[in-house]
Write an enzyme that holds these catalytic residues in place. Sequence first.
Site, PDB file in Angstrom:
ATOM      1  N   ASN A  45       2.121   4.732   7.312  1.00 34.18           N
ATOM      2  CA  ASN A  45       1.469   3.366   6.650  1.00 34.18           C
ATOM      3  C   ASN A  45       2.429   2.277   7.290  1.00 34.18           C
ATOM      4  OD1 ASN A  45       0.454   1.641   4.217  1.00 34.18           O
ATOM      5  ND2 ASN A  45       2.851   1.770   4.010  1.00 34.18           N
ATOM      6  N   SER A  87      -6.720  -0.024  10.226  1.00 32.89           N
ATOM      7  CA  SER A  87      -7.350  -1.444   9.802  1.00 32.89           C
ATOM      8  C   SER A  87      -8.725  -1.670   9.912  1.00 32.89           C
ATOM      9  CB  SER A  87      -6.393  -2.637  10.110  1.00 32.89           C
ATOM     10  OG  SER A  87      -7.122  -3.843   9.708  1.00 32.89           O
ATOM     11  N   VAL A 142      10.750   2.987  11.978  1.00 28.78           N
ATOM     12  CA  VAL A 142       9.655   4.112  12.703  1.00 28.78           C
ATOM     13  C   VAL A 142       9.593   3.854  13.859  1.00 28.78           C
ATOM     14  CG1 VAL A 142       8.579   4.493  10.502  1.00 28.78           C
ATOM     15  CG2 VAL A 142       7.685   2.913  12.117  1.00 28.78           C
ATOM     16  N   ILE A 171       0.632  -1.267   0.048  1.00 29.05           N
ATOM     17  CA  ILE A 171       0.071  -0.057  -0.128  1.00 29.05           C
ATOM     18  C   ILE A 171       0.736   1.395   0.091  1.00 29.05           C
ATOM     19  CG2 ILE A 171      -1.645   1.152   1.445  1.00 29.05           C
ATOM     20  CD1 ILE A 171      -2.657  -1.490   2.421  1.00 29.05           C
ATOM     21  N   LYS A 207      -4.220  -1.111  16.169  1.00 29.56           N
ATOM     22  CA  LYS A 207      -4.921  -0.255  15.073  1.00 29.56           C
ATOM     23  C   LYS A 207      -5.948   0.622  15.675  1.00 29.56           C
ATOM     24  CE  LYS A 207      -2.593  -1.312  11.534  1.00 29.56           C
ATOM     25  NZ  LYS A 207      -1.587  -0.336  10.764  1.00 29.56           N
ATOM     26  N   ASP A 209      11.499   3.239   4.913  1.00 24.53           N
ATOM     27  CA  ASP A 209      11.173   1.838   5.147  1.00 24.53           C
ATOM     28  C   ASP A 209      12.537   1.413   6.084  1.00 24.53           C
ATOM     29  OD1 ASP A 209       8.819  -0.301   3.713  1.00 24.53           O
ATOM     30  OD2 ASP A 209      10.493  -1.156   4.689  1.00 24.53           O
ATOM     31  N   THR A 215      -1.263  -7.892   0.011  1.00 20.51           N
ATOM     32  CA  THR A 215      -0.033  -7.721   0.044  1.00 20.51           C
ATOM     33  C   THR A 215       0.816  -8.824   0.755  1.00 20.51           C
ATOM     34  OG1 THR A 215      -0.575  -6.557   2.177  1.00 20.51           O
ATOM     35  CG2 THR A 215      -0.786  -5.185   0.107  1.00 20.51           C
ATOM     36  N   TYR A 273      -2.526  -6.809  16.888  1.00 19.51           N
ATOM     37  CA  TYR A 273      -2.775  -6.110  15.822  1.00 19.51           C
ATOM     38  C   TYR A 273      -3.933  -5.371  16.163  1.00 19.51           C
ATOM     39  CZ  TYR A 273      -3.206  -5.264  10.742  1.00 19.51           C
ATOM     40  OH  TYR A 273      -3.172  -4.486   9.626  1.00 19.51           O
TER      41      TYR A 273
END
Length: 250
Positions: free
Chosen positions: A83, A134, A57, A15, A151, A34, A182, A147
């Site tokens: 992202n 998400s 990050v 993405i 989010k 990245d 992905t 996860y």
Amino acid sequence: MTTRVIIVTGAARGIGLATTRLLLSEGACVVMVDYDAEELGSAAAELDNVLAITCDVSDPQQVESMVAQTEKQYKRIDGLINNAGVADFGPIEQTSFDRWRRVMATNLDGVFLCSQAVIPALKESQGSIVNIASISGLRASTLRTAYGTSKAAVIHLTKQQAAELGEFGIRANCVAPGPVRTKLAMAVHSQDIIDAYHDAIPLNRYGTEQEIAEAIVFLCSSKASFITGQVLAADGGFDSTGVGLPSLRV
Ligand SMILES: NC(=O)c1ccc[n+]([C@@H]2O[C@H](COP(=O)([O-])OP(=O)(O)OC[C@H]3O[C@@H](n4cnc5c(N)ncnc54)[C@H](O)[C@@H]3O)[C@@H](O)[C@H]2O)c1
């Protein structure tokens, strides 16, 4: 007209790369961030008007240095797309603290750190932040303790940012993607899960990277100039179908 400079984290693939390409097609300069130096290098090598920076990050010093390099090169920052993300699905009892921290470090700490580091520049440019959450942050599910919680926290962090930064002309919004094929998703989606998603999503399919990028780039742009603190689910209708029992289908 001034060329917009947008930082996209997790830009090496998926993405983030699709968002980079869309921003470039609209004339922006993109800082591709990245921690996968090799994949970042090969993605950036094919593109013009990009600055590729290897950075984790979740590391405050690396984030500080990434923002300093950006400002040195371009003298301005107009947008930040948070992202970069990792997925790790497993039952609560098997979610070790290390696994929990690994997910939180990138998905939540990373959003906090990158956003905080660009605030002075965004104040000057009246820029905007788009955080990628998400559907797992909107609806709870099994196996997503870390996860999904990370989010959901990103969604709330977006609202905190919008509340506090609005007076400086900075907007903060969130995109909550549904499933996209992905590397991240395919590592945790079995064929069973893919079939079940097709069944549960009103549009009966996965989204594409490009479709998610369109939502991100819109919220980042001046076309969304009076929109802040919002969560846009780009998910084929998944979040809107609260009950959605198969036996209630027509
Ligand atoms: N693909 C999906 O189905 C889906 C659904 C909902 C949300 N999302 C979210 O979209 C975002 C992008 O995911 P994707 O599907 O394109 O995944 P992806 O794995 O293809 O891309 C993620 C990128 O982030 C990078 N990254 C990971 N941790 C990092 C860190 N600490 N520092 C810097 N870079 C880091 C990776 O190297 C990778 O290039 C993520 O936040 C993900 O949670 C994806």
